[in-house]
Design an enzyme around this catalytic site. Sequence first.
Site, PDB file in Angstrom:
ATOM      1  N   LYS A  91       0.840  -1.214   0.000  1.00 17.84           N
ATOM      2  CA  LYS A  91       0.000   0.000   0.000  1.00 17.84           C
ATOM      3  C   LYS A  91       0.864   1.249   0.000  1.00 17.84           C
ATOM      4  CE  LYS A  91      -1.498   1.911   3.880  1.00 17.84           C
ATOM      5  NZ  LYS A  91      -1.520   3.344   4.175  1.00 17.84           N
ATOM      6  N   ASN A  92       1.826   1.294   0.928  1.00 14.88           N
ATOM      7  CA  ASN A  92       2.588   2.531   1.097  1.00 14.88           C
ATOM      8  C   ASN A  92       3.461   2.851  -0.107  1.00 14.88           C
ATOM      9  OD1 ASN A  92       1.397   2.947   3.509  1.00 14.88           O
ATOM     10  ND2 ASN A  92       3.195   2.511   4.780  1.00 14.88           N
ATOM     11  N   ARG A 119      -3.467  10.777   4.456  1.00 10.37           N
ATOM     12  CA  ARG A 119      -2.333  11.673   4.498  1.00 10.37           C
ATOM     13  C   ARG A 119      -1.475  11.606   3.218  1.00 10.37           C
ATOM     14  NH1 ARG A 119       1.146  14.258   8.199  1.00 10.37           N
ATOM     15  NH2 ARG A 119       3.319  13.808   7.777  1.00 10.37           N
ATOM     16  N   CYS A 154      -4.519   8.495   9.548  1.00 15.67           N
ATOM     17  CA  CYS A 154      -4.679   7.841  10.847  1.00 15.67           C
ATOM     18  C   CYS A 154      -4.377   8.833  11.962  1.00 15.67           C
ATOM     19  CB  CYS A 154      -3.694   6.683  10.967  1.00 15.67           C
ATOM     20  SG  CYS A 154      -4.227   5.184  10.177  1.00 15.67           S
ATOM     21  N   ARG A 179      -8.627   0.075   4.612  1.00 14.58           N
ATOM     22  CA  ARG A 179      -7.725   1.045   3.999  1.00 14.58           C
ATOM     23  C   ARG A 179      -6.440   0.367   3.535  1.00 14.58           C
ATOM     24  NH1 ARG A 179      -5.838   5.472   7.618  1.00 14.58           N
ATOM     25  NH2 ARG A 179      -4.533   5.630   5.802  1.00 14.58           N
ATOM     26  N   ARG A 222       1.528  14.598  13.352  1.00 16.60           N
ATOM     27  CA  ARG A 222       1.883  14.386  11.945  1.00 16.60           C
ATOM     28  C   ARG A 222       1.840  15.651  11.098  1.00 16.60           C
ATOM     29  NH1 ARG A 222      -0.621   8.855   9.787  1.00 16.60           N
ATOM     30  NH2 ARG A 222       1.397   8.526   8.869  1.00 16.60           N
ATOM     31  N   PRO A 223       2.661  16.631  11.433  1.00 14.86           N
ATOM     32  CA  PRO A 223       2.691  17.832  10.606  1.00 14.86           C
ATOM     33  C   PRO A 223       3.363  17.583   9.252  1.00 14.86           C
ATOM     34  CG  PRO A 223       4.308  17.975  12.385  1.00 14.86           C
ATOM     35  CD  PRO A 223       3.614  16.661  12.536  1.00 14.86           C
ATOM     36  N   ASP A 250       4.814   0.391  11.995  1.00 15.46           N
ATOM     37  CA  ASP A 250       3.583  -0.194  11.452  1.00 15.46           C
ATOM     38  C   ASP A 250       3.376  -1.651  11.885  1.00 15.46           C
ATOM     39  OD1 ASP A 250       2.949   2.172  10.280  1.00 15.46           O
ATOM     40  OD2 ASP A 250       3.327   1.550   8.218  1.00 15.46           O
TER      41      ASP A 250
END
Length: 419
Positions: free
Chosen positions: A22-23, A92, A116, A398, A121-122, A306
């Site tokens: 996925k990533n 994101r 998520c 997801r 998470r900036p 993860d």
Amino acid sequence: MDKIVIEGGTPLSGEISISGAKNSALKLMVACLLTDEVLTLTNMPNLRDTRFLGHLLANFGVAVKDGIGNISLHAKTLTSTTAPYDLVRKMRASFNVLGPVLARAHKAKVSLPGGCAIGARPVDLHLNALKAMGAQIELSEGYVIATAKGGLKGAEITFPFISVGATEHSMLAAVLAKGETVLNNAAREPEIVDLANCLNAMGAKISGAGRSEITIEGVKKLSGIKFAVVPDRIEAGTYALAAATVGGAVRLVNVRSDHLGSLWPLIAQAGAKVTMDENSVLVERHGTPIRPVDVETQAYPGFPTDLQAQFMAMVCLADGVSIIRENIFENRFMHCPELSRMGANITVTGREAIIRGVPKLKGAQVMATDLRASASLIAAGLAAEGTTEVGRVYHLDRGFEQIEVKLGNCGARIKRVSE
Ligand code: UD1
């Protein structure tokens, strides 16, 4: 809303084929914005996140053709340079369209991201990298409005800490920039290497991906190609940990075992047997107790954040005390109260969780809190006595392709129920 219902207590036995990552797939899809030719991706996972990104890309005028296990993306011309809030907030990774659209159209307006809820998470590292490449950036009403008159320019960028997303985003922006970009303190994840391999096959000049210093020589044009997404190391690690947690024997195929170098010794330390050959990994545990193991999450090649929740599910059943430290995200222990509902004994203090192993978990109604945490609840449910119901499974959808089917094929008593 769907839920997953599990009858625990049956060992797992069978073979699981690992899907494309996925990533990686998400960033590879975004790469289509950099060429007016067709990018075809194979070994594509069929997930909510990838379908969702397809909608976002279509919004830019990309022709999206979804096949079974593949996708073709054709960004002949960009008909829009805006990514609206509704299409970015849920994921994101959508934010990574900013750099490529800016590189190609010299302007872009992209909503600040969601994803998520595992910490603040900036996106400051992303924006600083684009600024270093000459972008003018303004933040207005939840949007990033970026312009680069005359296009982006190569720059030397040193990340203050390692960020997967910022490394990938900078690569995506730099391939069409004028001149050379050097990324220092870059992330080294296999997904970064996959993206670099794809971009290089399209005509980019990237060297050093997989190391801390990446050099990108800007080119004028990229071409369409066909590219296979790397197997998902997190999905593979999730099933390997599930086998160790529940017991039994699971063979993983279509797997890159070298991408999980940090996991195998830990699984072995916990008492499972790991046997690898060229194309598969067999994980077995037959009645031996789970031993406690301490672990801390780190950027690749360290232990992946993860897999932290899934690892925790395993050591909940260990015959001793384990300590898990989460170094990447500041709020990634939301699965702990849910595991505790099943009888786990976990104490969280700041970034550390102390897990005192219990002899058994008991089925309960639990709630998926984020993507990877959902998988830990499923493994815990499979190992527990009685029935577990996991709610909010949209998190799971997801990022895990047909998890109940893959586990069901290994003898798990697991089903999806629509309410
Ligand atoms: C990616 C993965 C995610 C994984 C994570 C770490 C995708 C779609 N997601 O997320 O599954 O858990 O890598 O391996 O590939 N940070 C900042 N400013 C920034 C960027 C990041 O402070 O501009 C912080 C984050 O809040 C986090 C840390 O840096 O604490 C690492 O985040 P990052 O590596 O960027 O993760 P993502 O790319 O979002």
